[in-house]
Design a protein around this motif. Sequence first.
Motif, PDB file in Angstrom:
ATOM      1  N   PRO A 121       9.962  -5.108   1.290  1.00  0.00           N
ATOM      2  CA  PRO A 121       9.438  -5.147   2.654  1.00  0.00           C
ATOM      3  C   PRO A 121      10.145  -4.174   3.604  1.00  0.00           C
ATOM      4  CG  PRO A 121       9.768  -7.376   1.817  1.00  0.00           C
ATOM      5  CD  PRO A 121      10.371  -6.435   0.829  1.00  0.00           C
ATOM      6  N   VAL A 122      11.442  -3.983   3.403  1.00  0.00           N
ATOM      7  CA  VAL A 122      12.176  -3.026   4.244  1.00  0.00           C
ATOM      8  C   VAL A 122      11.620  -1.621   4.026  1.00  0.00           C
ATOM      9  CG1 VAL A 122      14.434  -1.938   4.632  1.00  0.00           C
ATOM     10  CG2 VAL A 122      14.273  -4.426   4.403  1.00  0.00           C
ATOM     11  N   MET A 123      11.348  -1.268   2.781  1.00  0.00           N
ATOM     12  CA  MET A 123      10.812   0.058   2.478  1.00  0.00           C
ATOM     13  C   MET A 123       9.390   0.218   3.001  1.00  0.00           C
ATOM     14  SD  MET A 123      13.168   1.879   1.330  1.00  0.00           S
ATOM     15  CE  MET A 123      12.083   3.290   1.133  1.00  0.00           C
ATOM     16  N   GLN A 130       2.257   0.431   2.429  1.00  0.00           N
ATOM     17  CA  GLN A 130       2.170  -0.898   1.843  1.00  0.00           C
ATOM     18  C   GLN A 130       2.482  -0.838   0.350  1.00  0.00           C
ATOM     19  OE1 GLN A 130      -1.710  -2.463   2.751  1.00  0.00           O
ATOM     20  NE2 GLN A 130      -1.090  -3.134   4.787  1.00  0.00           N
ATOM     21  N   ASN A 131       3.189  -1.845  -0.120  1.00  0.00           N
ATOM     22  CA  ASN A 131       3.489  -2.004  -1.545  1.00  0.00           C
ATOM     23  C   ASN A 131       4.245  -0.822  -2.160  1.00  0.00           C
ATOM     24  OD1 ASN A 131       2.365  -4.620  -1.905  1.00  0.00           O
ATOM     25  ND2 ASN A 131       0.333  -3.693  -1.791  1.00  0.00           N
ATOM     26  N   VAL A 132       5.227  -0.313  -1.464  1.00  0.00           N
ATOM     27  CA  VAL A 132       6.051   0.774  -1.984  1.00  0.00           C
ATOM     28  C   VAL A 132       6.646   0.381  -3.341  1.00  0.00           C
ATOM     29  CG1 VAL A 132       8.195   2.080  -1.612  1.00  0.00           C
ATOM     30  CG2 VAL A 132       6.557   1.812   0.257  1.00  0.00           C
ATOM     31  N   ARG A 133       7.029  -0.884  -3.512  1.00  0.00           N
ATOM     32  CA  ARG A 133       7.647  -1.348  -4.769  1.00  0.00           C
ATOM     33  C   ARG A 133       6.685  -1.268  -5.952  1.00  0.00           C
ATOM     34  NH1 ARG A 133       9.235  -7.388  -4.043  1.00  0.00           N
ATOM     35  NH2 ARG A 133       8.865  -7.081  -1.855  1.00  0.00           N
ATOM     36  N   LYS A 134       5.390  -1.254  -5.683  1.00  0.00           N
ATOM     37  CA  LYS A 134       4.398  -1.173  -6.759  1.00  0.00           C
ATOM     38  C   LYS A 134       3.913   0.255  -6.980  1.00  0.00           C
ATOM     39  CE  LYS A 134       2.784  -5.882  -6.224  1.00  0.00           C
ATOM     40  NZ  LYS A 134       1.651  -6.760  -5.966  1.00  0.00           N
ATOM     41  N   GLU A 136       5.603   4.287  -5.560  1.00  0.00           N
ATOM     42  CA  GLU A 136       6.693   5.236  -5.740  1.00  0.00           C
ATOM     43  C   GLU A 136       8.080   4.615  -5.675  1.00  0.00           C
ATOM     44  OE1 GLU A 136       4.857   4.702  -2.939  1.00  0.00           O
ATOM     45  OE2 GLU A 136       5.374   6.200  -1.436  1.00  0.00           O
ATOM     46  N   GLY A 137       8.202   3.456  -5.047  1.00  0.00           N
ATOM     47  CA  GLY A 137       9.498   2.800  -4.913  1.00  0.00           C
ATOM     48  C   GLY A 137      10.400   3.522  -3.932  1.00  0.00           C
ATOM     49  N   ALA A 138      11.519   2.884  -3.623  1.00  0.00           N
ATOM     50  CA  ALA A 138      12.499   3.502  -2.729  1.00  0.00           C
ATOM     51  C   ALA A 138      12.986   4.828  -3.298  1.00  0.00           C
ATOM     52  CB  ALA A 138      13.680   2.553  -2.498  1.00  0.00           C
ATOM     53  N   ILE A 139      13.120   4.887  -4.630  1.00  0.00           N
ATOM     54  CA  ILE A 139      13.574   6.121  -5.269  1.00  0.00           C
ATOM     55  C   ILE A 139      12.619   7.270  -4.966  1.00  0.00           C
ATOM     56  CG2 ILE A 139      12.491   5.711  -7.539  1.00  0.00           C
ATOM     57  CD1 ILE A 139      16.003   6.932  -7.470  1.00  0.00           C
ATOM     58  N   GLY A 140      11.332   6.999  -4.950  1.00  0.00           N
ATOM     59  CA  GLY A 140      10.337   8.023  -4.641  1.00  0.00           C
ATOM     60  C   GLY A 140      10.421   8.494  -3.205  1.00  0.00           C
TER      61      GLY A 140
END
Length: 168
Positions: A121-123, A130-134, A136-140
């Motif tokens: 949620p922070v990202m 929306q849904n960064v974790r699903k 590119e992720g924080a790494i992306g």
Amino acid sequence: MFISIGSKNPAKIAAVEQALQGYSFELISVDTESGVSAQPLSDEETIKGAINRAVSALSVSRADIGIGLEGGVQETKHGLFLCNWGALLAKDKEPILAGGARIALPDEIASRLLAGEELGPVMDEFAQKQNVRKKEGAIGIFTNGKIDRIEMFSHVVKLLLGQYEFNK
């Protein structure tokens, strides 16, 4: 080979599929609990989550191999770093473990995680997506797209598979 991954996260599923290119396999994803906090705050907790997911994935399916992937953070004297771990479990064997890429998180993100918030949620808020974790992720986000979550976890799965093949 029948493989079960302990996640319904599209990025983790795609990572396993990418790592298994060239193999003959059937993959099933199962919704499992990590058994750790929503935001793992150490390597040990993140490893435990990966192992728990692999154990659950194997136990609820007829798979030959269970794979668990878990993302977390690790505090160091140089700041709070992303960490990611994987576990591969074959029947009647000890779990095989592998970790992957690490990058320091910006202080504005790290402080929120250390205050109890979860990275996903922070990202989403930080990146205004929306849904960064699903995806590119924080790494992306923090590598400007050079490495995404799929590639990061695919690397971990390749490390797991290589160890599995070596120790067969």
